[in-house]
Design a protein around this motif. Structure first.
Motif, mmCIF file in Angstrom:
data_model
loop_
_atom_site.group_PDB
_atom_site.id
_atom_site.type_symbol
_atom_site.label_atom_id
_atom_site.label_comp_id
_atom_site.label_asym_id
_atom_site.label_seq_id
_atom_site.Cartn_x
_atom_site.Cartn_y
_atom_site.Cartn_z
ATOM 1 N N ARG A 231 16.527 43.728 25.625
ATOM 2 C CA ARG A 231 16.389 43.208 24.266
ATOM 3 C C ARG A 231 16.436 44.281 23.204
ATOM 4 N N ASN A 232 16.679 45.526 23.586
ATOM 5 C CA ASN A 232 16.682 46.614 22.624
ATOM 6 C C ASN A 232 15.375 46.684 21.848
ATOM 7 N N LEU A 233 14.271 46.728 22.608
ATOM 8 C CA LEU A 233 12.948 46.770 22.003
ATOM 9 C C LEU A 233 12.538 48.200 21.702
ATOM 10 N N SER A 234 11.577 48.340 20.783
ATOM 11 C CA SER A 234 10.860 49.608 20.654
ATOM 12 C C SER A 234 9.418 49.330 21.061
ATOM 13 N N TYR A 235 8.835 50.278 21.800
ATOM 14 C CA TYR A 235 7.445 50.116 22.191
ATOM 15 C C TYR A 235 6.588 51.174 21.535
ATOM 16 N N ILE A 236 5.393 50.762 21.132
ATOM 17 C CA ILE A 236 4.351 51.762 20.906
ATOM 18 C C ILE A 236 3.399 51.562 22.061
ATOM 19 N N PHE A 237 3.342 52.533 22.948
ATOM 20 C CA PHE A 237 2.630 52.380 24.200
ATOM 21 C C PHE A 237 1.354 53.195 24.131
ATOM 22 N N ILE A 238 0.244 52.506 24.223
ATOM 23 C CA ILE A 238 -1.037 53.187 24.098
ATOM 24 C C ILE A 238 -1.631 53.339 25.489
ATOM 25 N N THR A 239 -2.012 54.559 25.855
ATOM 26 C CA THR A 239 -2.550 54.750 27.200
ATOM 27 C C THR A 239 -3.468 55.963 27.236
ATOM 28 N N HIS A 240 -4.349 55.976 28.197
ATOM 29 C CA HIS A 240 -5.142 57.182 28.402
ATOM 30 C C HIS A 240 -4.675 57.895 29.670
#
Lengths: 356, 492
Positions: A231-240
């Motif tokens: 889908r041609n997404l952008s992610y903001i991926f939050i992780t520790h």
């Protein structure tokens, strides 16, 4: 600038601390928890941008600010709306052609339009699905709100498609079930399907795998990567979890006490960390090599993360930093570039690169 | 639509849970019976019911303070109410000294050893032109053969009217009748006693008591013959024509009041308690349900707004609840009701007073629920799925109605159920304290029993109290059953 999806500038969120009556009467200034204290970054179209840090560093708050679930205290977040949503936003609110400031007070219709475009996946799949609603009605809710699909059958069709997209097959078997009838991994798939069903272009993923069994983490991450490619997404991926970050991220921003301390391409940040805090984080990652199992590694920082209500002066890390100098206690370090695309906020590196 | 179907879904779930318990079953049956009786009574209730209950000439024919008819099984001597419609009785017709005389011989069989409470002759007859000088004279022939002459003897001149309108509830001629019938006892008879208790002398056996030095009466069962001579001076009129006018008259009757009445007996005004209790059903239920519904609705809305929106409005609502909670309800109610009772004199006073009592009850009973709903809303509001709904763009209204309200339904139902008997009991308490709104509520009947009754009149005191208890019990049982629905820990 044309391929920037989101440009965040000096994003701040202060939570006021409730004062007692005596404190109010004695005229003490109101205190704040400075959860997010002026962070700036860019998300490039189609990339996975990661916010990494230990718990309490403000990464989740930052994600929720961008998903417009809470109001920001200050700052700017210019977001490039996707083409189908652009029509719903009046000309006056657009800057630079396609950009909307997410942190402004926006009229209800614009707010609703942006909900189509920016979605969030929560950490806890056990809490994010209403236990009294079937999977079908959980997925139908966004469709009803945004009047997608005019008839029940049409919506059913969309729901089936969304469910099989997240590999919950056969979908007919899942729509009638309640959340407690499916596993945690399946729940997170439903949560992902709910986020994806509105066809967003930016997804904030707030630690989407940290509450799942290790065995299914990779599946969910792979699913998210597949969906992004599709889908041609952008992610903001939050992780520790730096291991997860290493696997999935394009660029990483390391947060400490509401500030970004290091930002850059993930291989550079993880393999060649510059900031003492990042170095500590990287060295805390368990090593998969069994021959090292008896070795106790020293983590180069000491103590606990301080309260965000009483942030240390100067560099926020200085009480814990083994390399702390005098300047660290007084002055906050600026963000400087140590190599192309790799920025760090530390006096150690400031001196090296900009002798003054 | 889907909200309604959701509501129905949770309702049918609640119903199933309730019916799975014994208390729930009993409550359900009782509730259905109560509602059925109330609806039936509300349909039958005449619109001016309050007027004739409180003032009404409707009750004059009834015996007063009479136990119910079935009290005879409990050992009460019971004389039933006996009424004779004289229009249907064929009189003997004769002519005496130019007067037409109709002679009605009515045989009354007194079987119990007690005195009837009274007798009454009513007539409302339009006689033809040319009939003058009507006279009605009543003699009584006792079972022992003694004849009391002319216990009633009245004349109607008919000079300017052709209407005979008689309503005789006191045998005015009883003193002379007794004096002339018992010549040997004349010296010992008390005129006062005869006048005050005529029934003792009509339906009793008279004997002189040596020890008391006065005449005593004992009930005398047997066949009494009432000889009613109804005579006229007729000019150019056939007796048959007069008789026909009597047969077509509005009323012509002899009533001998019993000592027992109906299903539930009567009170001190002769009012049929069965009727009062029956019409009390819809009023009790209306008071309970209306107050409970309104208070619950206000409490839910206030609690939701308070918990969901927070801020100033939350503070305002919660402080209002605190203030309301610290004001005592009963004194306020008495004050409000009493001031209206003293100052308002309109026709619709009962309604106005009842409305005022409703209003005060409602105003003072939503607070507790508002606090509970607020705290539940606060905790549900911070659930992650509410945030998720916000993220997909759900409006506040949608979040409240789809995510918060359905979880509150069992609590709301429980509150509704528990506040219903509260309102009924408060209203009854007010009535007993003397706040009269005029409606024949159970509390009102009890209040009158307190003022004008004695403890021996159990048929007057027990049934209203029992009915109040039954209605409260119904709702409390329902509440007990609901409690298990609300609190899963209590479920087996």
């Amino acid at each position: 600038m044309s391929n920037v999806k989101l440009e965040v500038n000096d994003l701040r969120k202060y939570f006021p601390i409730r004062r007692g009556l005596i404190e109010v009467l004695s005229g003490k200034p109101p205190k704040y928890v400075r959860a997010v204290d002026g962070i700036s970054f860019e998300v490039i179209e189609g990339e996975i941008f990661c916010l990494v840090g230990e718990s309490g560093c403000g990464k989740t708050t930052a994600g929720r600010l961008i998903a417009r679930l809470i109001e920001a205290t200050g700052g700017k977040a210019l977001y490039r709306v996707s083409r189908n949503v652009k029509e719903m936003i009046p000309e006056g609110l657009l800057t630079n052609g396609d950009y909307v400031n997410l942190l402004e007070k926006l009229p209800g219709s614009v707010d609703k339009a942006l909900r189509l475009d920016i979605q969030i996946i929560f950490q806890d799949p056990y809490g994010s699905l209403n236990p009294r609603m079937t999977i079908g009605s959980v997925l139908e809710e966004p469709l009803i709100i945004h009047s997608i699909g005019s008839t029940k059958e049409e919506r059913q069709e969309i729901i089936y498609r969304a469910l099989s997209e997240v590999k919950l097959n056969p979908p007919e078997e899942f729509v009638e079930r309640y959340p407690h009838m499916i596993s945690g991994g399946q729940r997170q798939r439903v949560a992902i399907a709910r986020a994806m069903i509105l066809n967003p272009s930016l997804v904030v993923a707030d630690e989407p795998v940290s509450m799942l069994d290790v065995s299914i983490r990779a599946e969910i991450l792979q699913l998210m990567l597949d969906l992004k490619a599709l889908r041609n997404l952008s992610y903001i991926f939050i992780t520790h979890d730096l291991a997860v970050a290493n696997y999935i991220c394009g660029r990483i921003a390391v947060m400490y006490l509401g500030k970004i301390v290091e930002l850059g391409p993930s291989d550079k940040v993880i393999n060649n960390p510059k900031h003492p805090y990042t170095i500590a984080l990287v060295s805390a990652v368990p090593e998969p090599d069994p021959s090292n199992r008896t070795k106790i590694r020293e983590v180069p920082i000491k103590g606990e993360i301080p309260s965000a209500a009483a942030i240390p002066s100067g560099c926020r890390l200085h009480p814990r930093c083994p390399y702390a100098m005098d300047i660290c206690k007084v002055k906050e370090p600026p963000m400087i570039e140590v190599e192309p695309g790799h920025q760090v906020a530390c006096w150690l590196h400031t001196k090296e690169s900009t002798p003054s | 639509m889907s909200v309604l179907s959701k509501m129905y879904e949770s309702w049918s779930w609640i119903r199933k849970e309730i019916l799975s318990q014994v208390s729930g079953k009993v409550a359900f049956v009782l509730l259905i019976v109560l509602i059925a009786i109330s609806v039936y009574a509300a349909i039958l209730m005449p619109p001016d019911y309050t007027k004739y209950w409180d003032v009404g000439s409707k009750w004059v024919d009834n015996p007063y303070n009479a136990p119910p008819e079935w009290a005879s099984y409990l050992g009460y001597t019971c004389i039933p109410q006996t009424s004779y419609d004289l229009r249907t009785v064929k009189p003997g017709i004769s002519e005496v000294t130019g007067r037409v005389v109709f002679t009605y011989n009515i045989t009354y069989d007194l079987s119990a050893r007690d005195y009837p409470q009274g007798l009454r002759i009513r007539a409302n007859i339009v006689v033809p032109q040319g009939v003058r000088n009507a006279r009605m004279r009543v003699d009584v022939i006792k079972p022992d053969g003694v004849r009391l002459p002319a216990i009633i003897d009245v004349y109607v001149d008919l000079a300017n009217t052709s209407l005979i309108d008689l309503n005789l509830d006191k045998p005015e001629g009883i003193v002379t009748a007794v004096m002339s019938a018992y010549r040997d006892l004349v010296r010992f008879l008390s005129v006062e006693d005869i006048y005050i208790f005529p029934m003792k002398y009509i339906f009793g056996n008279l004997s002189y008591s040596e020890t008391l030095k006065k005449v005593e009466t004992t009930p005398l069962p047997g066949k009494y013959v009432f000889v009613i001579d109804f005579s006229f001076r007729a000019f150019n009129i056939q007796p048959q024509d007069i008789l026909r006018s009597i047969e077509k008259s509005k009323e012509f009757s002899l009533l001998i009041k019993g000592t027992c009445y109906g299903l539930m007996g009567t009170d001190y005004k002769g009012r049929d308690l069965a009727e009062g209790l029956f019409y009390g059903f819809p009023i009790a239920l209306a008071i309970g349900l209306l107050v409970a519904l309104a208070a619950t609705a206000i409490g839910v809305v206030a609690g939701l707004v308070s918990g969901y929106y927070g801020g100033f409005i939350d503070e305002l609502i919660q402080r209002t609840v605190d203030v309301m909670g610290s004001i005592p309800l009963l004194p306020i109610l008495i004050l409000v009701a009493q001031s209206i009772a003293k100052t308002y004199m309109g026709e619709d006073k009962p309604i106005v007073m009842l409305t005022a009592i409703f209003a005060v009850l409602i105003i003072f009973s939503w607070g507790g629920l508002a606090i509970i709903i607020r705290s539940m809303t606060l905790s549900i509001k911070s659930e992650l799925y509410v945030e998720a709904a916000k993220a997909v763009g759900a409006s506040n209204l949608r979040i409240i109605s789809k995510h918060i309200l359905p979880q509150l339904v069992p609590y709301i139902a429980a509150s509704l159920v528990y506040s219903t008997p509260n309102a009924i009991l408060t209203e009854a308490g007010l009535s007993v304290l003397g706040i009269r709104h005029g409606f024949p509520t159970w509390g009102n009947i009890l209040a009158e029993a307190r003022q004008n009754g004695t403890i021996s009149q159990w048929w007057w005191i027990l049934p209203p109290g029992f009915l109040i208890a039954i209605v409260s019990l119904t709702f409390v049982l329902l509440g007990l059953a609901l409690e298990k629905v609300v609190e899963p820990k209590l479920r087996r």
